[in-house]
Design an enzyme around this catalytic site. Sequence first.
Site, PDB file in Angstrom:
ATOM      1  N   GLY A 244       0.866  -0.448  -0.080  1.00 34.43           N
ATOM      2  CA  GLY A 244      -0.048   0.254   0.384  1.00 34.43           C
ATOM      3  C   GLY A 244       0.799   0.986  -0.065  1.00 34.43           C
ATOM      4  CG  HIS A 245      -0.657   5.269  -0.342  1.00 35.02           C
ATOM      5  ND1 HIS A 245      -2.091   6.230  -0.842  1.00 35.02           N
ATOM      6  CD2 HIS A 245      -1.877   4.159   1.312  1.00 35.02           C
ATOM      7  CE1 HIS A 245      -3.444   5.842   0.050  1.00 35.02           C
ATOM      8  NE2 HIS A 245      -3.237   5.280   1.884  1.00 35.02           N
ATOM      9  CG  ASN A 246       2.666   7.216   2.404  1.00 34.75           C
ATOM     10  OD1 ASN A 246       1.686   6.946   1.608  1.00 34.75           O
ATOM     11  ND2 ASN A 246       3.643   8.441   1.753  1.00 34.75           N
TER      12      ASN A 246
END
Lengths: 336, 336, 336
Positions: free
Chosen positions: A236-238
């Site tokens: 997922g993002h980050n």
Amino acid sequence: MRTLKALAEVFSLDFRGDPDTVIDGIGTLANAVPGQLAFLANSKYGAQLASTRASVVVLSAADADNCPCACLISDNPYTAFARITHLFDDGDDIAEAIHPTAVIDVSARIGNGVRIGPYCLIGRNAVVADGAQIHGHCVIGPDCHVGENCVLLPRVSLVKRVHLGQRVRIHSGAVLGADGFGIAFHEGQWIKIAQLGGVRVGDDCEIGANTTVDRGAIEDTVLENDVRLDNQIQIGHNVRIGAHTAVAGCVAIAGSTRIGRYCLIGGAAGIIGHLDICDKVVIGAMSLVTHSIREPGEYVSGTPILAKPEWRKNAARFKQLDAMARSLNALKKTQE
Amino acid sequence: MRTLKALAEVFSLDFRGDPDTVIDGIGTLANAVPGQLAFLANSKYGAQLASTRASVVVLSAADADNCPCACLISDNPYTAFARITHLFDDGDDIAEAIHPTAVIDVSARIGNGVRIGPYCLIGRNAVVADGAQIHGHCVIGPDCHVGENCVLLPRVSLVKRVHLGQRVRIHSGAVLGADGFGIAFHEGQWIKIAQLGGVRVGDDCEIGANTTVDRGAIEDTVLENDVRLDNQIQIGHNVRIGAHTAVAGCVAIAGSTRIGRYCLIGGAAGIIGHLDICDKVVIGAMSLVTHSIREPGEYVSGTPILAKPEWRKNAARFKQLDAMARSLNALKKTQE
Amino acid sequence: MRTLKALAEVFSLDFRGDPDTVIDGIGTLANAVPGQLAFLANSKYGAQLASTRASVVVLSAADADNCPCACLISDNPYTAFARITHLFDDGDDIAEAIHPTAVIDVSARIGNGVRIGPYCLIGRNAVVADGAQIHGHCVIGPDCHVGENCVLLPRVSLVKRVHLGQRVRIHSGAVLGADGFGIAFHEGQWIKIAQLGGVRVGDDCEIGANTTVDRGAIEDTVLENDVRLDNQIQIGHNVRIGAHTAVAGCVAIAGSTRIGRYCLIGGAAGIIGHLDICDKVVIGAMSLVTHSIREPGEYVSGTPILAKPEWRKNAARFKQLDAMARSLNALKKTQE
């Protein structure tokens, strides 16, 4: 022509047997045919040594006396074997050129010795550094950077703002830099949050087939050096994954979680978002991590697999567990 | 023009009703409109029969008397229906030719009647046998073999050393023959093991969208005949799946595991590496198999889904289970 | 040039601070640099406000007094932030034209202002409505419809009979409209059931990278309006997902299940086939839904993650649960 003596020299290994033994391929202890090299790294397979038909076996000094054929001796036979395999690899099939059908934006910069296969797209301000190999049908989007000597197998997407270090290897169907899953709920519907970050991948990472690594919402999603991702993983993002961490197939890691260095994440495990996992954590296959982990060690969730009738009667009791614990406590009190 | 009588003849079925009834499509019992054919294979849906608007229903002899319209009678209505559906399929959209944009290596061999869509890549020493259909954007890498009458839907990758039998059907986004996940840990970093094996797929297999089947490390990854894989499945290197086994979506099977014939693997199940699963094993959805299975039957892991407050209080007791068992044993002893 | 005042006007927000403050980017509270805008939506991060170096923070009125810099005030700071992010998005990289390498069937209809990237394939009777953006390497198969202002990022497959509403956004590697997994077992082998339905996607849906949505067997697979799917999700044939439902990454939903409106499905959860899930249901990460759910609320399965030694001793008791419950009941009876 690879001889026992030549291999011993190249990999600084001791050997026993005829130095001119020719090795023309790799086999398993059980199924190798004469001319092939096999390895013995796990004592579990020791019984196969006596009957192997391999011409050479890579093994530890302790096993050398039991070897019926020539051998290469290593303190770490598996590592020695890993290195030797590459001599027998015929490499990736890509011409030493940029295929005329590649569509390369005028603002892109292409290094020396770069190979680009048919039908690739190289977007606005993209950089492909020296020696990189981009196989056919790859899409390298705007503001992406492919480091020196990276290899992108066919049909890899770097969607946007993806920065690869050196010697990164990415397999077919992987998608890096797609929009992170950022949405806000407002008055009965979803509002999309623009994903303004990128993806940064360190040196020597490998990313498996059909794995996805989303770009960050504001800051970047990060894989540090030497991170190894198997197939069909979702990052997922980050998320940030520490150096030398290896992740088995089908793992799902939700947004903003940070994973330490030297971790091993078992297949199809899940890690929810916004957690911190420290260095040297091992997560069992298909386990779900729901809280941060601050001590190295191995962690597992789930129940053992059982024959269905046995499973059914025990699983039915799971929803009575709290009542059982209370009854038990009450009985213990009565007893006292 | 398909009439009741024509269908009865083609599929060797008995029928009731006007032999000239025209069938122009397929519908469900509940929603079919006049002119459509529906089926009744599961007595659970028997109540829908009385009110169906279908013109023809495929059903068992036992249900024929309750049928308000014409019917086709079969001992196995679901199988009969399965066969009939293909009459109403308009097929895949691919021209009877090799598209001029396909990039075909001079060493590749292309059989008779092969169709190859736009922008396909056919690599070094690849073979595409007679009657195969390769839709647009497929990549067939070096030393791959596509058997007779295979169908590769758009955007399939056969990366390297993938051998398909006859009539194999592979869906969009699938990747066969990518590197298996083989790495050795040495002095603080990972060393890649070259993946020297291939993938062998038997006749009549089907492989779903975005499914991945890695090639073997030394020997091959193998799917025997008539293996059916749904979407997004991950098959690790050197796995062997027996004939007629069906695997539902999102299953993960780790390296070197052997699965028998006639198994059914439920959706999102996991099977760890180096196991042996015998023939005719059924694995429940999302169950994790952690040891070899030597008896046919159904196996399940996991706990029932509960409303969160109920789950929370019971799940909290899971970590007290051993203590509870010990307390209980102590109480029983006291009691005796 | 975006100033505090301009943003306040565009988004109808109150503000404090110098109206001419220039905002040139977005940052997190913790890491923003001067010139950037950050947000505070969760009181958990309130402590970061005092030390932020952002030039502007979007926050609630309650937090405004503690803000060390200029601020934009909103009843719903997260929503306000979501909207503002799009001002700083540089958009997708696609030329305002149809690339000459796109292969478009003569029967396809292409609307006004449509952009089509290199190497796209547009099949028989396909429609691409006004303003749609089809990035490079997309494959739009026969009888597909791409609604107005849809965006297909690179390498999306719409295989067959896929109908997209307006403003649908689909990420790289997604496959919609592949064959559903329909097979019938007959005399020792599998018979394929032709998949005669399609996929219908409502307005404003988003579909993540490498997600797969199969087409229906007879009727259609349906996503209603504003459904949000993350990456690597598998949606089986004839599933129906209600409006405004959001599904996290790696979820698997088996065939013919119906999910209500305003549901939230946690990452890597599984839902077996032929179930009904009502509106406003929340499913926990990696939970398996095995029966229909008729009450809104949150549902979870699985066990907590534990250090392996602790897990092992407790998990070993799982298979004794039923015996434990029986012993306990017997003891209670003795007690009475």
